[in-house]
Structure formats: structure tokens, C-alpha cells
Design an enzyme around this catalytic site. Structure first.
Site, mmCIF file in Angstrom:
data_model
loop_
_atom_site.group_PDB
_atom_site.id
_atom_site.type_symbol
_atom_site.label_atom_id
_atom_site.label_comp_id
_atom_site.label_asym_id
_atom_site.label_seq_id
_atom_site.Cartn_x
_atom_site.Cartn_y
_atom_site.Cartn_z
ATOM 1 N N GLY A 12 0.842 -1.197 0.000
ATOM 2 C CA GLY A 12 0.000 0.000 0.000
ATOM 3 C C GLY A 12 0.878 1.247 0.000
ATOM 4 N N ASP A 13 0.247 2.426 -0.093
ATOM 5 C CA ASP A 13 0.963 3.715 -0.103
ATOM 6 C C ASP A 13 1.976 3.812 -1.238
ATOM 7 O OD1 ASP A 13 -0.317 4.252 2.393
ATOM 8 O OD2 ASP A 13 1.275 3.167 3.423
ATOM 9 N N LYS A 18 -2.062 9.190 -7.227
ATOM 10 C CA LYS A 18 -1.639 10.010 -8.362
ATOM 11 C C LYS A 18 -1.840 9.268 -9.682
ATOM 12 C CE LYS A 18 2.288 11.511 -10.904
ATOM 13 N NZ LYS A 18 3.643 11.986 -11.064
ATOM 14 N N GLY A 40 -7.657 5.452 1.472
ATOM 15 C CA GLY A 40 -7.634 6.917 1.452
ATOM 16 C C GLY A 40 -6.757 7.432 0.334
ATOM 17 N N HIS A 41 -7.349 8.168 -0.566
ATOM 18 C CA HIS A 41 -6.566 8.774 -1.627
ATOM 19 C C HIS A 41 -6.628 10.268 -1.446
ATOM 20 C CE1 HIS A 41 -5.809 5.288 -3.874
ATOM 21 N NE2 HIS A 41 -6.954 5.173 -4.495
ATOM 22 N N GLN A 224 -5.442 -0.465 -0.959
ATOM 23 C CA GLN A 224 -4.360 -1.192 -0.274
ATOM 24 C C GLN A 224 -3.359 -1.763 -1.296
ATOM 25 O OE1 GLN A 224 -7.764 -2.433 0.933
ATOM 26 N NE2 GLN A 224 -7.772 -0.669 2.263
ATOM 27 N N ARG A 303 1.493 8.506 11.062
ATOM 28 C CA ARG A 303 2.395 7.433 11.496
ATOM 29 C C ARG A 303 3.599 7.305 10.568
ATOM 30 N NH1 ARG A 303 0.444 1.483 13.012
ATOM 31 N NH2 ARG A 303 -1.043 1.771 11.352
ATOM 32 N N ALA A 304 4.771 7.212 11.169
ATOM 33 C CA ALA A 304 5.986 7.056 10.359
ATOM 34 C C ALA A 304 5.971 5.689 9.686
ATOM 35 C CB ALA A 304 7.204 7.178 11.247
ATOM 36 N N LEU A 332 10.611 7.782 -8.109
ATOM 37 C CA LEU A 332 11.988 7.546 -8.547
ATOM 38 C C LEU A 332 12.877 8.706 -8.088
ATOM 39 C CD1 LEU A 332 13.636 5.473 -10.316
ATOM 40 C CD2 LEU A 332 13.458 7.148 -12.149
HETATM 41 P P1 GDP Z 1 -1.319 6.109 -2.181
HETATM 42 O O1 GDP Z 1 -2.346 5.966 -1.124
HETATM 43 O O2 GDP Z 1 -0.958 4.790 -2.807
HETATM 44 O O3 GDP Z 1 -1.670 7.145 -3.193
HETATM 45 O O4 GDP Z 1 0.041 6.574 -1.527
HETATM 46 P P2 GDP Z 1 0.365 7.786 -0.509
HETATM 47 O O5 GDP Z 1 -0.786 8.170 0.300
HETATM 48 O O6 GDP Z 1 1.606 7.396 0.214
HETATM 49 O O7 GDP Z 1 0.673 8.955 -1.515
HETATM 50 C C1 GDP Z 1 1.874 9.092 -2.032
HETATM 51 C C2 GDP Z 1 2.394 10.498 -1.802
HETATM 52 O O8 GDP Z 1 3.527 10.663 -2.616
HETATM 53 C C3 GDP Z 1 1.437 11.586 -2.208
HETATM 54 O O9 GDP Z 1 1.649 12.707 -1.402
HETATM 55 C C4 GDP Z 1 1.827 11.888 -3.648
HETATM 56 O O10 GDP Z 1 1.538 13.192 -4.044
HETATM 57 C C5 GDP Z 1 3.305 11.657 -3.584
HETATM 58 N N1 GDP Z 1 3.854 11.117 -4.838
HETATM 59 C C6 GDP Z 1 3.282 10.256 -5.718
HETATM 60 N N2 GDP Z 1 4.130 9.974 -6.716
HETATM 61 C C7 GDP Z 1 5.269 10.672 -6.459
HETATM 62 C C8 GDP Z 1 6.536 10.783 -7.116
HETATM 63 O O11 GDP Z 1 6.792 10.177 -8.142
HETATM 64 N N3 GDP Z 1 7.461 11.588 -6.518
HETATM 65 C C9 GDP Z 1 7.236 12.271 -5.384
HETATM 66 N N4 GDP Z 1 8.218 13.031 -4.889
HETATM 67 N N5 GDP Z 1 6.060 12.203 -4.744
HETATM 68 C C10 GDP Z 1 5.099 11.406 -5.267
#
Ligand code: GDP
Length: 433
Positions: A12-13, A18, A40-41, A224, A303-304, A332
């Protein structure tokens, strides 16, 4: 067959938000197929921040129809709250958002049960979000759940609630030492929501099959990730549903032969929230560095997240169990300052070197990573608009992933913004799968 399933290929995460948002722009239907309000998106559109839990992210694109499939568990409070929030910001939901009559409902009794279970002494904490998701799926499998369509039949609902509570009240009273619940009080709360919910009910299975037949672009968004899947994840540290690609068939009513492309979203490294074994986890010093660089903190909880090198054993396994057609590698750019990187290519468990993903948590906990050192590119990637514009060493890193997993890199994300995306696989532009 313009049906695209997007799944998380890790824990997940992965940055699915995006990627889904980007692809949803071209989709005519966006569908959620599993999970509940625990997903949560966060999506940024036109400088505005939206957090969506149950409503598919296509709602933010005018002209897109959004479907909550039968595989989702629907929390009426959360859903109606989300809708009210969207409506307040001028985003229409009526006629654009449809729920399967077969979707199960998360009721206050499920949330009470979740809270009691996680808080009880001697219970293994699996890191539940306490939103009643797992108890709802338990009742679904136990045949005592309520589905959206049932709300039209109060008598049946009362019967189901009474049957369900017979057992649960024993637990509330004697095991969790909390107050028992009554069917009447529960029904009162549920029936109040029914009026607002039922207008969103539609024959979504029929709608999706008609859309498929008409050649419409359908995007199925997984919540997830693969390693949290109830069957293929690191059990018991998993979610209660099938987040893998198969769930997008069973959770929507669009048969598996209709899915044209499965895209796995994966960070260029690995993160994991909460408990459970994590073979590629970095030592505390380097863990801190990567966490800060990547901003790896939970969106709602703060949470970290634990961080680690890219685990190719786990990723190849994800490629297999999802039947991935392409990988979307995100973040990347977070690795831009590293001079050297490592990737996990096998595990050492005792004296054995294994290349398959272990089935038990106990085995995974014993797994010591076997890594390969790769050169870091130590140069910015964020400006690259094409694959060829990426630093040569970064391309080599992506090629290594492709070779190991036997899945092509279909998309590369080099920044949080939408325009910081390199679509490598032209099929993702044309939707010709
Ligand atoms: P999700 O629930 O799978 O969308 O994951 P997260 O909640 O962890 O979201 C990912 C975070 O990383 C968001 O704040 C995005 O804007 C950011 N993010 C997504 N892709 C990229 C990337 O390629 N580079 C960077 N620097 N940030 C990104």
C-alpha cells in the site's frame, strides 16, 4: 478491451492516488472493487485537495461515471459525509455515482466490534484501522450481513440483525465487557441513512457489462496493496479483502476475461506501515534518511512508515499473483541523491537461499535479504519528460527491475505533480489493450 485494473504491488501507499487520478482523466468509468472507508486517496486537482475514502476518484473528472462495486463494504456515515463534502464544493454526485445492490454495509455494530477486538487483552494487534471493515467481511462470509438492496426490506433487515446480534452480544457482554446492542436501535440508525443511500443504488454489474460491450474505458482502482491481500498478503497482517487484480472481477461483476490490462503501482523502494516482517528494511540511520526524503508518513494518522530497499522477490511475486502487464514505478526522484542503491534479489532463511515469497509470516520474519548493489544516478530525474531523458544509470535501475520481474516498466513517476509522469507504454495512452 479497454478495461484497466490498477493495483498496489507492495504494502500500500505506493502512490496509487496520483496514478489513478492521472488515468481516470481518460476513463469513462472508475470503479472501486474492494475494501471500504479504510482506503484513502489524496488527490490534488486544480490546486484543490480532496481526500476520498469510498468514492472513486473519477468523481473529480466531469463526465466520468463512478461505481462502487459489490466487493466494497460501504459505511453509510462515511459515504454520505464524503458526498456532502463533495456537493458542498460544487461536485455533483447524483447521476454520476452508483452503488451495487450487492455491496455489504458496515454498520455501527461492526465498528464497535472492531474497536473491542483491537482493544481486548490478549488479542493480536494486526493494525486494524478500527473502521469495522474486517467485521463487515466476517458477516458477509458468515451470511449475516446486510447489503444495500436489503434496505428496501425492513423486516428482513431486522431478522438479519437479530441473528447477527445473538452471537455478537455474547462477545460484547462476556468477552469485551461492553454494552450489548439491540436490533431495534441499530435499525433506526440504518433506516435513517437508507433514504439518502438508496437513490445511489443501480444495476452496476449490468452497467459495467454494457459499458464493456460498448467499448467504453473502464478503470478499476484497487485499494491497499498486494502484500495486504487476504489470500496473497503477509497473513495475518493483511486487510480483509482481495486487493489483487482478481478482486476486480469478483468485486464488480465484470468477468476476468474482460480485463485488458493490469497495472501494478510500485515505489522505487519499499515502505511498510505498522507491524509485520519486512526483510528489506533499512538500518535506523538510513531508514530515517529515506523516510525524510520520501515524506513517508501516513496521510491521516501521521504514522511514520518503515522504509527499505526495493524488494524484487516481493515484487516478482506481486507480478505473478496479479498477472501484471506493466509496472508504474513511482517516487523515482526520491532516490536521486543516492550514490549507491541495493535491491533484494533473494532471501536467506536459515541456511537456505530462497527466491520465492514465503507463505508464512514466521518464515518471512527469519528472511535475511540477499541484495545486489547497483549504482545510484546521483542526478535529478524530476525534469525528465521521456524515458530517454532519464539519467542513464536510472534507466539501468528500471531495466534491472523489468528483467528481474519480467514485467515492463509502463510508467515512471518523478514527482508528485501530474506533469511529472513519463508514460512509457503507449497502450496506457491509447487504451488499446
Ligand atoms: P497512495 O495511497 O498509494 O496514493 O500513496 P500515498 O498516500 O503514500 O501517496 C503518495 C504520496 O507521494 C502523495 O503525497 C503523492 O503526491 C506523492 N507522490 C506520488 N508519486 C510521487 C513521485 O513520483 N514523486 C514524489 N516526490 N512524490 C510522489
Amino acid at each position: 478491451m479497454p478495461v484497466l485494473t490498477v493495483v498496489g504491488a507492495q504494502w500500500g501507499d505506493e502512490g496509487k492516488g496520483k496514478i489513478v487520478d492521472l488515468l481516470a482523466e481518460q476513463a469513462q468509468y472508475v470503479v472501486r472493487y474492494q475494501g471500504g472507508a479504510n482506503a484513502g486517496h489524496e488527490v490534488v486537482v486544480g490546486g484543490e485537495n480532496y481526500v476520498l475514502h469510498l468514492v472513486p476518484s473519477g468523481i473529480l473528472h466531469a463526465g466520468t461515471l463512478n461505481i462502487v462495486g459489490n466487493g466494497v463494504v460501504l459505511d453509510p456515515d462515511s459515504f454520505l459525509g464524503e458526498i456532502a463534502g463533495l456537493n458542498k464544493r460544487g461536485i455533483k454526485t447524483k447521476g454520476r455515482l452508483f452503488i451495487s445492490p450487492r455491496a455489504h454495509l458496515t454498520l455501527p455494530l461492526h465498528k464497535a466490534l472492531d474497536a473491542a477486538r483491537e482493544g481486548a487483552d490478549g488479542q493480536t494487534k494486526i493494525g486494524s484501522t478500527k473502521r469495522g471493515i474486517s467485521p463487515t467481511y466476517m458477516d458477509k462470509a458468515g451470511r449475516v450481513g446486510l447489503r444495500l438492496a436489503d434496505l428496501k426490506d425492513p423486516r428482513y433487515c431486522m431478522e438479519q440483525l437479530k441473528t447477527s446480534l445473538q452471537e455478537k452480544n455474547v462477545l460484547f457482554r462476556h468477552l469485551y465487557k461492553s454494552k450489548p446492542l439491540t436490533a431495534g436501535v441499530l435499525w433506526k440508525a440504518i433506516s435513517a441513512d437508507a433514504k439518502a443511500l438508496l437513490p445511489y443504488m443501480a444495476d452496476t454489474e449490468g452497467m459495467l457489462n454494457a459499458a464493456y460491450k460498448a467499448g467504453k474505458r473502464v478503470l478499476m482502482e484497487g485499494a491497499q496493496g498486494t502484500l495486504l491481500d487476504i489470500d496473497f498478503g503477509t497473513y495475518p497482517y493483511v486487510t480483509a479483502s482481495n486487493s489483487t487484480a482478481g478482486g476486480s472481477a469478483t468485486g464488480t461483476g465484470l468477468g476476468p476475461t474482460r480485463i485488458g490490462y493490469v497495472l501494478g503501482v510500485c515505489k522505487a523502494y519499499t515502505t511498510r506501515v505498522g507491524e509485520g516482517p519486512f526483510p528489506s528494511e533499512l538500518d535506523p540511520k538510513r531508514d530515517k534518511v529515506l523516510r525524510e526524503l520520501g515524506g513517508e508518513y501516513g496521510r491521516t494518522t501521521g504514522r511514520a512508515r518503515r522504509t527499505g530497499w526495493l524488494d524484487l522477490v516481493a515484487l516478482r511475486y506481486a507480478a505473478q499473483v496479479n498477472g501484471l502487464d506493466g509496472l508504474a514505478i513511482t517516487k523515482l526522484d526520491i532516490l536521486d541523491t543516492f550514490k549507491e542503491l541495493e535491491v533484494v534479489v533473494a532471501y536467506k532463511i536459515g541456511s537456505k537461499v530462497v527466491t520465492g515469497f514465503p507463505a508464512t509470516t514466521a518464515e518471512l520474519a527469519k528472511a535475511k535479504p540477499v541484495t545486489v548493489k547497483l549504482k545510484g544516478w546521483n542526478a535529478p530525474t524530476t525534469g525528465a519528460k521521456t524515458f530517454a531523458q532519464l539519467p542513464k544509470v536510472a534507466r539501468a535501475y528500471l531495466n534491472y527491475i523489468e528483467k528481474f520481474t519480467d514485467v515492463k516498466v509502463a510508467l515512471v513517476s518523478v514527482g508528485a505533480e501530474r506533469n511529472k509522469t513519463i508514460v512509457v507504454d503507449s497502450k496506457l495512452k491509447s487504451w488499446k489493450f
